[in-house]
Design a protein around this motif. Structure first.
Motif, PDB file in Angstrom:
ATOM      1  N   ARG A  85      22.156 -28.225   5.077  1.00  0.00           N
ATOM      2  CA  ARG A  85      23.113 -28.305   3.785  1.00  0.00           C
ATOM      3  C   ARG A  85      24.395 -28.032   3.675  1.00  0.00           C
ATOM      4  O   ARG A  85      25.125 -28.961   2.356  1.00  0.00           O
ATOM      5  CB  ARG A  85      21.739 -27.579   2.934  1.00  0.00           C
ATOM      6  CG  ARG A  85      20.242 -27.954   2.792  1.00  0.00           C
ATOM      7  CD  ARG A  85      19.848 -28.097   2.034  1.00  0.00           C
ATOM      8  NE  ARG A  85      17.994 -27.741   0.879  1.00  0.00           N
ATOM      9  CZ  ARG A  85      17.499 -27.044   1.383  1.00  0.00           C
ATOM     10  NH1 ARG A  85      18.333 -26.237   2.510  1.00  0.00           N
ATOM     11  NH2 ARG A  85      16.647 -27.338   1.819  1.00  0.00           N
ATOM     12  N   PHE A  86      24.587 -26.899   4.459  1.00  0.00           N
ATOM     13  CA  PHE A  86      26.170 -26.200   4.227  1.00  0.00           C
ATOM     14  C   PHE A  86      27.348 -27.254   4.865  1.00  0.00           C
ATOM     15  O   PHE A  86      28.109 -27.657   4.060  1.00  0.00           O
ATOM     16  CB  PHE A  86      25.976 -24.502   4.412  1.00  0.00           C
ATOM     17  CG  PHE A  86      28.013 -23.868   4.466  1.00  0.00           C
ATOM     18  CD1 PHE A  86      28.724 -23.747   4.000  1.00  0.00           C
ATOM     19  CD2 PHE A  86      28.307 -24.305   6.249  1.00  0.00           C
ATOM     20  CE1 PHE A  86      29.755 -23.238   3.451  1.00  0.00           C
ATOM     21  CE2 PHE A  86      29.961 -23.969   5.917  1.00  0.00           C
ATOM     22  CZ  PHE A  86      30.347 -23.421   5.200  1.00  0.00           C
ATOM     23  N   ALA A  87      26.923 -27.385   5.427  1.00  0.00           N
ATOM     24  CA  ALA A  87      27.502 -28.549   6.177  1.00  0.00           C
ATOM     25  C   ALA A  87      27.918 -30.205   6.592  1.00  0.00           C
ATOM     26  O   ALA A  87      28.921 -30.554   5.972  1.00  0.00           O
ATOM     27  CB  ALA A  87      27.501 -28.722   7.637  1.00  0.00           C
ATOM     28  N   ALA A  88      26.660 -30.422   5.040  1.00  0.00           N
ATOM     29  CA  ALA A  88      26.604 -31.643   4.234  1.00  0.00           C
ATOM     30  C   ALA A  88      27.624 -31.779   3.470  1.00  0.00           C
ATOM     31  O   ALA A  88      28.829 -32.393   3.149  1.00  0.00           O
ATOM     32  CB  ALA A  88      25.234 -31.554   3.956  1.00  0.00           C
ATOM     33  N   LEU A  89      27.380 -30.382   3.125  1.00  0.00           N
ATOM     34  CA  LEU A  89      28.701 -30.094   1.848  1.00  0.00           C
ATOM     35  C   LEU A  89      29.689 -30.512   2.606  1.00  0.00           C
ATOM     36  O   LEU A  89      31.271 -30.621   1.128  1.00  0.00           O
ATOM     37  CB  LEU A  89      28.351 -29.426   1.179  1.00  0.00           C
ATOM     38  CG  LEU A  89      27.053 -29.092   0.031  1.00  0.00           C
ATOM     39  CD1 LEU A  89      26.586 -27.474  -0.139  1.00  0.00           C
ATOM     40  CD2 LEU A  89      27.276 -29.444  -0.629  1.00  0.00           C
ATOM     41  N   ILE A  90      30.207 -29.638   3.284  1.00  0.00           N
ATOM     42  CA  ILE A  90      31.725 -29.491   3.760  1.00  0.00           C
ATOM     43  C   ILE A  90      31.956 -30.896   4.306  1.00  0.00           C
ATOM     44  O   ILE A  90      32.455 -31.388   4.176  1.00  0.00           O
ATOM     45  CB  ILE A  90      31.978 -28.414   5.216  1.00  0.00           C
ATOM     46  CG1 ILE A  90      31.159 -27.020   4.891  1.00  0.00           C
ATOM     47  CG2 ILE A  90      33.545 -28.787   5.872  1.00  0.00           C
ATOM     48  CD1 ILE A  90      31.331 -26.734   6.024  1.00  0.00           C
ATOM     49  N   SER A  91      31.068 -31.148   5.183  1.00  0.00           N
ATOM     50  CA  SER A  91      31.098 -32.824   5.483  1.00  0.00           C
ATOM     51  C   SER A  91      31.424 -34.407   4.518  1.00  0.00           C
ATOM     52  O   SER A  91      33.067 -35.152   4.090  1.00  0.00           O
ATOM     53  CB  SER A  91      30.445 -33.664   6.502  1.00  0.00           C
ATOM     54  OG  SER A  91      30.292 -33.532   7.915  1.00  0.00           O
ATOM     55  N   ALA A  92      30.697 -33.902   2.873  1.00  0.00           N
ATOM     56  CA  ALA A  92      31.022 -34.998   1.751  1.00  0.00           C
ATOM     57  C   ALA A  92      32.757 -33.912   1.280  1.00  0.00           C
ATOM     58  O   ALA A  92      33.656 -35.297   0.564  1.00  0.00           O
ATOM     59  CB  ALA A  92      30.163 -34.539   0.802  1.00  0.00           C
TER      60      ALA A  92
END
Length: 216
Positions: A85-92
Motif C-alpha cells: 500500500r505504501f509503495a502504491a501511494l509512492i507510485s501514484a
C-alpha cells in the motif's frame, strides 16, 4: 557509424555484468540512473535543460519513478501487504506529481517557457519513464532466477535489434523516405527490416532459452 558502435560497446560493457547479477540492487540503481540520464538528454532536445525549475525536478522524478516501481513490485512478490500500500501511494505520487508540476510551471513561468514545448516534454517524459519502470516491474515479477533474466534480455534484444537492423537495412536498401519531415534519414526499408529482423532476434532468444532449459 563508428560513434554508434563505440556507444553500443560501452553500454553493453556496463549492462552485461548487471544482467548477470540481475537479482541485486545494482540492477534497479542502473535503470534509475539510465532513466534520469535519458530524461536529461530529452530536456536538451526540448530546449528545457537550462530551465532549472523543470530540469532538476524531472531528473529526480525520473529516478524515483523507477525506484518506486521496483519497490512496489518487490513488495507485491513478497506478499508484504502493508508495504504494498505504501509503495502504491509512492507510485501514484510519481505519476501525478510531474503532471501537476508541469501545470504549475507552465502558469507561473508562462512568459519564459512555451506551453506546447513543456507539455511535449511531459509526454516524452512519461514515455521514457514508463518504459524503464515497466522493464523493472517485469524483472521483479519473474524473480531473480533465469526467468527474470530472460524477460529482460528478451525485451532488450527486440528493442536493440530493431534499431540496429533498421539502421543497416536502411543503409543497404533504403531509397524511399518514411517520414522526411520528422526524421529525414528514416526509410521504409529500414522500418520493415528493423521490424522483421528485430522480431526474429527476439524469437531466437526464446528458442535459445528453451534449448537451455530442455538440456538442464
Amino acid at each position: 557509424m563508428l560513434v554508434r558502435i563505440i556507444t553500443a560497446a560501452a553500454a553493453l560493457a556496463i549492462l552485461i555484468p548487471v544482467l548477470i547479477f540481475t537479482g541485486t540492487i545494482g540492477f534497479f540503481i542502473l535503470f534509475a540512473v539510465i532513466s534520469a540520464f535519458s530524461v536529461y538528454e530529452m530536456l536538451g532536445c526540448c530546449g528545457l535543460r537550462k530551465n532549472y525549475s523543470v530540469s532538476v525536478p524531472f531528473i529526480i522524478f525520473a529516478a524515483l519513478s523507477v525506484v518506486s516501481a521496483a519497490l512496489s513490485s518487490e513488495f507485491i512478490r513478497a506478499g508484504q501487504t502493508d508495504l504494498v500500500r505504501f509503495a502504491a501511494l509512492i507510485s501514484a505520487a510519481m505519476a501525478a506529481v510531474p503532471v501537476i508540476w508541469v501545470i504549475i510551471v507552465s502558469v507561473i513561468r508562462h512568459e519564459s517557457i512555451e506551453a506546447d514545448r513543456i507539455f511535449m516534454f511531459l509526454a516524452l517524459y512519461i514515455y521514457i519513464t514508463k518504459g524503464f519502470s515497466d522493464l523493472v516491474r517485469l524483472r521483479c515479477s519473474y524473480g531473480a532466477g533465469e526467468a527474470g533474466l530472460l524477460i529482460v534480455v528478451f525485451v532488450l534484444v527486440i528493442s536493440w535489434g530493431t534499431d540496429t537492423f533498421a539502421y543497416f537495412t536502411g543503409m543497404a536498401f533504403g531509397k524511399r523516405k518514411l517520414c522526411p519531415n520528422i526524421s529525414p534519414k528514416k526509410t521504409v526499408a529500414g522500418a520493415v527490416g528493423g521490424t522483421l529482423l528485430g522480431s526474429a532476434a527476439g524469437i531466437a532468444v526464446l528458442f535459445i532459452a528453451l534449448g537451455v532449459n530442455t538440456q538442464t
